[in-house]
Design an enzyme around this catalytic site. Structure first.
Site, PDB file in Angstrom:
ATOM      1  N   ILE A   1      -5.536  21.423 -18.871  1.00  0.00           N
ATOM      2  CA  ILE A   1      -4.613  22.471 -19.304  1.00  0.00           C
ATOM      3  C   ILE A   1      -4.124  22.220 -20.724  1.00  0.00           C
ATOM      4  O   ILE A   1      -4.019  23.142 -21.525  1.00  0.00           O
ATOM      5  CB  ILE A   1      -3.430  22.589 -18.313  1.00  0.00           C
ATOM      6  CG1 ILE A   1      -3.930  23.228 -17.014  1.00  0.00           C
ATOM      7  CG2 ILE A   1      -2.272  23.381 -18.912  1.00  0.00           C
ATOM      8  CD1 ILE A   1      -2.924  23.222 -15.887  1.00  0.00           C
ATOM      9  N   LEU A   2      -3.859  20.956 -21.057  1.00  0.00           N
ATOM     10  CA  LEU A   2      -3.402  20.634 -22.403  1.00  0.00           C
ATOM     11  C   LEU A   2      -4.524  20.697 -23.428  1.00  0.00           C
ATOM     12  O   LEU A   2      -4.273  20.668 -24.629  1.00  0.00           O
ATOM     13  CB  LEU A   2      -2.753  19.250 -22.436  1.00  0.00           C
ATOM     14  CG  LEU A   2      -1.258  19.220 -22.148  1.00  0.00           C
ATOM     15  CD1 LEU A   2      -0.926  19.552 -20.721  1.00  0.00           C
ATOM     16  CD2 LEU A   2      -0.656  17.904 -22.550  1.00  0.00           C
TER      17      LEU A   2
ATOM     18  N   GLU B   1      -4.604  -2.956  -4.176  1.00  0.00           N
ATOM     19  CA  GLU B   1      -4.302  -2.973  -2.738  1.00  0.00           C
ATOM     20  C   GLU B   1      -5.423  -2.412  -1.882  1.00  0.00           C
ATOM     21  O   GLU B   1      -5.201  -1.946  -0.783  1.00  0.00           O
ATOM     22  CB  GLU B   1      -2.996  -2.220  -2.431  1.00  0.00           C
ATOM     23  CG  GLU B   1      -1.798  -2.725  -3.189  1.00  0.00           C
ATOM     24  CD  GLU B   1      -1.552  -4.206  -3.012  1.00  0.00           C
ATOM     25  OE1 GLU B   1      -1.934  -4.783  -1.986  1.00  0.00           O
ATOM     26  OE2 GLU B   1      -0.983  -4.802  -3.931  1.00  0.00           O
ATOM     27  N   GLY B   2      -6.641  -2.451  -2.398  1.00  0.00           N
ATOM     28  CA  GLY B   2      -7.796  -2.030  -1.611  1.00  0.00           C
ATOM     29  C   GLY B   2      -8.351  -0.697  -2.078  1.00  0.00           C
ATOM     30  O   GLY B   2      -7.604   0.251  -2.277  1.00  0.00           O
ATOM     31  N   THR B   3      -9.654  -0.650  -2.225  1.00  0.00           N
ATOM     32  CA  THR B   3     -10.318   0.569  -2.669  1.00  0.00           C
ATOM     33  C   THR B   3     -10.267   1.638  -1.578  1.00  0.00           C
ATOM     34  O   THR B   3      -9.890   1.372  -0.444  1.00  0.00           O
ATOM     35  CB  THR B   3     -11.793   0.285  -3.008  1.00  0.00           C
ATOM     36  OG1 THR B   3     -12.447  -0.137  -1.804  1.00  0.00           O
ATOM     37  CG2 THR B   3     -11.920  -0.779  -4.088  1.00  0.00           C
TER      38      THR B   3
ATOM     39  N   ARG C   1       0.834  -1.212   0.000  1.00  0.00           N
ATOM     40  CA  ARG C   1       0.000   0.000   0.000  1.00  0.00           C
ATOM     41  C   ARG C   1       0.862   1.252   0.000  1.00  0.00           C
ATOM     42  O   ARG C   1       0.559   2.218  -0.699  1.00  0.00           O
ATOM     43  CB  ARG C   1      -0.943   0.000   1.204  1.00  0.00           C
ATOM     44  CG  ARG C   1      -2.099  -0.944   1.046  1.00  0.00           C
ATOM     45  CD  ARG C   1      -2.974  -0.995   2.262  1.00  0.00           C
ATOM     46  NE  ARG C   1      -4.083  -1.908   2.006  1.00  0.00           N
ATOM     47  CZ  ARG C   1      -4.698  -2.604   2.933  1.00  0.00           C
ATOM     48  NH1 ARG C   1      -4.340  -2.500   4.207  1.00  0.00           N
ATOM     49  NH2 ARG C   1      -5.685  -3.403   2.620  1.00  0.00           N
TER      50      ARG C   1
ATOM     51  N   GLN D   1     -12.735   2.922  -0.019  1.00  0.00           N
ATOM     52  CA  GLN D   1     -13.644   2.561   1.070  1.00  0.00           C
ATOM     53  C   GLN D   1     -12.947   1.618   2.053  1.00  0.00           C
ATOM     54  O   GLN D   1     -13.061   1.781   3.269  1.00  0.00           O
ATOM     55  CB  GLN D   1     -14.896   1.914   0.503  1.00  0.00           C
ATOM     56  CG  GLN D   1     -15.935   1.590   1.569  1.00  0.00           C
ATOM     57  CD  GLN D   1     -17.201   1.009   0.966  1.00  0.00           C
ATOM     58  OE1 GLN D   1     -17.249   0.688  -0.219  1.00  0.00           O
ATOM     59  NE2 GLN D   1     -18.215   0.872   1.785  1.00  0.00           N
TER      60      GLN D   1
END
Length: 160
Positions: free
Chosen positions: A112-113, A138-140, A18, A142
């Site tokens: 911006i572009l 590796e996990g949302t 993480r 939430q």
């Protein structure tokens, strides 16, 4: 009898990865920020008092602050890991914060572009696609918020 060693090992691996995902997200965000800033300097006359230019400069400044904050969170989680200390809270905080900050950096860069930002041959377009995956691996968000909340209020954790 069920051994918790496998689960604890998996959670330790998640805590390490993480922090790394957070670091990668910040790297992607900084690349997008750098590209947008260079594009602005080369293609816009920023000395002119045009409200759109002012807004773009303010957006870049805000994104820079978020990326710097995320970098500190990611460094803290990584530093604790390097020291062999528990980094579950810090790694989850970094993972919850950094990918959205990087996504914002990529979104601002695309804005911006303008037309050049959405062409398939542009770096910013690729960065935007890549950073979306970092929000999920590796996990949302939430899940990260749940981990952080449990650790902050000392609720029982699955690894205890």
């Amino acid at each position: 009898y069920q051994s918790q060693e496998g689960f604890k090992g998996a959670m330790g691996a998640f805590n390490a990865s993480r922090a790394l995902v957070a670091v990668m997200a910040i790297g992607v965000g900084r690349a997008a920020w750098d590209h947008a800033r260079t594009f602005m300097e080369e293609n816009y006359d920023l000395s002119r008092p045009i409200p759109r230019y002012r807004r773009m400069q303010e957006q870049l400044a805000q994104v820079k602050r978020k990326l710097d904050t995320g970098r500190m969170l990611a460094w803290r989680g990584s530093w604790l890991l390097d020291r062999g200390e528990s980094n579950a809270l810090e790694a989850s905080m970094a993972k919850a914060y950094c990918p959205p900050a990087a996504l914002e950096a990529c979104s601002v860069a695309v804005e911006i572009l303008a037309d050049a930002g959405v062409r398939n041959d542009q770096l910013v377009e690729k960065l935007y696609r890549d950073v979306k995956a970092m929000d999920i691996v590796e996990g949302t968000q939430q899940i990260q918020r749940t981990v952080v909340a449990r650790r902050l209020v000392n609720l029982p954790r699955e690894s205890d």
